[in-house]
Design an enzyme around this catalytic site. Structure first.
Site, PDB file in Angstrom:
ATOM      1  N   CYS A  30      46.315  60.136  51.377  1.00 60.83           N
ATOM      2  CA  CYS A  30      45.103  60.849  51.740  1.00 60.83           C
ATOM      3  C   CYS A  30      44.465  60.320  53.012  1.00 60.83           C
ATOM      4  CB  CYS A  30      44.087  60.717  50.619  1.00 60.83           C
ATOM      5  SG  CYS A  30      44.774  60.993  48.999  1.00 60.83           S
ATOM      6  N   TYR A 272      55.577  57.223  60.909  1.00 67.37           N
ATOM      7  CA  TYR A 272      55.418  58.648  60.625  1.00 67.37           C
ATOM      8  C   TYR A 272      53.999  59.091  60.332  1.00 67.37           C
ATOM      9  CZ  TYR A 272      55.635  62.999  57.932  1.00 67.37           C
ATOM     10  OH  TYR A 272      55.417  64.257  57.471  1.00 67.37           O
TER      11      TYR A 272
END
Ligand code: AMP
Length: 500
Positions: A30, A272
């Protein structure tokens, strides 16, 4: 589906109207945002969450505080689609607010898991948003339930609320710290009470959290600096591992209530997860990704015609590779930006379709060429199989797949949504087998030391690794209490899934 409660009595029971889905389980990956002491706090939060949207596309929520009341708006879907009207913004008044974007997982989760979570504690209203994953949440939950706690969500983050509610310490800050001492795993929290905003990071600093300031003395916490840029806030510094910062009308206080530990920030944020325009510990993620490409080029040389990134995540590493190797860089694959990340797709069949929807070969650039394809990582291998085939079908003479991270052999228990170990291609196959499976002429991964060099270290200190790299090494820096729990305890966790 929105749940909109304009009351300090933010009853979680109103969130349970959504049918619980089969995959309603602990998954947290999140972004968090919090702002204190600025007019239009909710507008700032909407913008901050919009900048953090890459960290979670399943759902978003904001809780604000104004004159004795908390206000909340939560919704599945993207920030821009759900926090886009004057009436929604006006329903979140006040000078302080926190927000959360939640990652999509297979099957999705119910409204009750959308954060920020809220509770009316003895000390007053309290909202909290969490990025990361607690590795002992189920174990703690079992104890709490045995003592009578009634959980309203299946989110691991709810544990923190119950721990605060039952803490015998006197002040909210002390209760919060008491709760933090009992949880394990990765956490970056922002929390809002009637009079303060708290930002806190786990003792290893696995998940990121930064502190920023608005020109008018307003303070911000955010998962990444890109959320400061969007509202013109200055970056002050990273919240330190194990640090708890409280901001109230008297200013800012910082305490470090944990024994000092050797930090282990997540290296996959560099590979990433973070946005390339963000800074991590003051270093540009984009530069690190280009460095990874450069290191990859030093380790794996090839006399190729073209370097082609798998967009978007492979782009900075491919630029670095091309610069270091002196090989032309071309956009040989074009991405359709209106399709979400491949991971969002729930089943293998759809995931395959997702890849086709998402990428298309730029034929003219590829025809007859020896191509080095650069991507950031291989997880299940689905993307690689499709992309390599697509580039070959477009006429490439040879397709060599170079990956800007070491083989992903182990799942993450700290908040990056990776599949189980048996689904990770690199845990099932040797590199040679992977190359055959993917259909590439060759397959190379950067070494773990190469990755560490790219982030500015001389190499990986194997006695004291400088990062959490469990997904590449299988070395987890905290106990995996829930994962190692007995079958009985795991059974307990299944009971919370409300299977239909
Ligand atoms: P896969 O097709 O399963 O091998 O997934 C690899 C692709 O997914 C890579 O191109 C990555 O950019 C992307 N990726 C890697 N890790 C994640 C993650 N945790 N969540 C979403 N996407 C990811």
């Amino acid at each position: 589906m929105t749940d909109h409660i304009n009351s300090s009595n933010f009853s979680p029971s109103t969130l349970t109207t959504t049918p619980f889905t089969e995959d309603d389980k602990f998954h947290d990956e999140c972004g968090v945002f919090g702002v204190f002491n600025t007019p239009e706090a909710s507008t700032h939060t909407v913008l901050g969450l919009h900048a953090l949207q890459h960290r979670g596309q399943e759902a978003a929520g904001i809780v604000s505080y104004y004159e004795g009341q908390f206000y909340a708006h939560k919704s599945t879907g993207h920030v821009a689609d759900n926090f886009n009207t004057k009436s929604v913004i006006e329903s979140l008044p006040g000078n302080s607010a926190i927000g959360h974007v939640r990652y999509s997982t297979a099957g999705g989760s119910g409204l009750r898991n959308i954060q920020p979570l809220f509770a009316d504690l003895a000390s007053g209203g309290f909202a909290v948003a969490h990025n990361g994953n607690l590795t002992n949440a189920l174990t703690l939950k079992k104890h709490l339930v045995a003592k009578g706690a009634i959980f309203q969500s299946t989110s691991d983050s709810e544990v923190i609320i119950h721990l605060i509610a039952t803490s015998t310490y006197l002040t909210l800050q002390d209760k919060f710290i008491d709760a933090m001492r009992r949880i394990e795993g990765a956490f970056a929290f922002v929390a809002l009470s009637e009079d303060c905003l708290i930002g806190a990071r786990d003792p290893l600093g696995v998940r990121p959290l930064v502190l920023g300031k608005l020109p008018n003395d307003g303070y911000i916490f955010a998962s990444e600096t890109c959320a400061l840029d969007i509202i013109g806030a200055d970056f002050i510094r990273d919240v330190d591992p194990g640090e708890v910062i409280t901001i109230n009308k008297n200013g800012m206080t910082s305490i470090k209530p944990f024994p000092i530990m050797h930090p282990r920030p997540c290296i996959f944020e560099h590979v990433y997860f973070s946005r390339p325009d963000s800074l991590s510990n003051g270093t540009s993620i984009y530069k690190v990704r280009k460095n990874i490409g450069k290191e990859l080029a030093k380790e794996c040389k090839l006399n190729a015609d073209l370097v082609v990134p798998v967009p978007d995540s492979g782009v900075p590493a491919a630029i670095g590779y091309a610069q270091e190797a002196g090989i032309p860089f071309e956009l040989g694959i074009i991405r359709n930006h209106y399709v979400g990340r491949t991971f969002i797709e729930p089943s293998d069949t759809i995931r395959h379709l997702g890849v086709k929807l998402k990428h298309n070969a730029n034929r003219g650039e590829l025809d007859g060429k020896i191509v080095v394809l650069v991507d950031d990582s291989i997880v299940r291998g689905t993307t690689s199989v499709k992309i390599v085939d697509m580039v070959r079908q477009a006429g490439a003479k040879e397709v060599h797949l170079y990956i800007a991270s070491p083989p992903t052999t182990d799942p993450c228990f700290y908040g990056v949504d990776t599949p189980d170990k048996d689904k990770l291609l690199a845990s099932r196959m040797s590199i040679k087998e992977m190359a055959e499976y993917i259909g590439a002429d060759s397959l190379k991964f950067i070494s773990i030391d190469g990755l560490y060099r790219a982030v500015g270290e001389a190499n990986r200190d194997n006695k004291k690794p400088q990062y959490c790299d469990a997904c590449f090494s299988g070395e987890y820096p905290t106990p995996l209490t829930d994962n190692n729990a007995s079958d009985d305890d795991k059974q307990f966790s299944l009971l919370t899934d409300y299977k239909k």
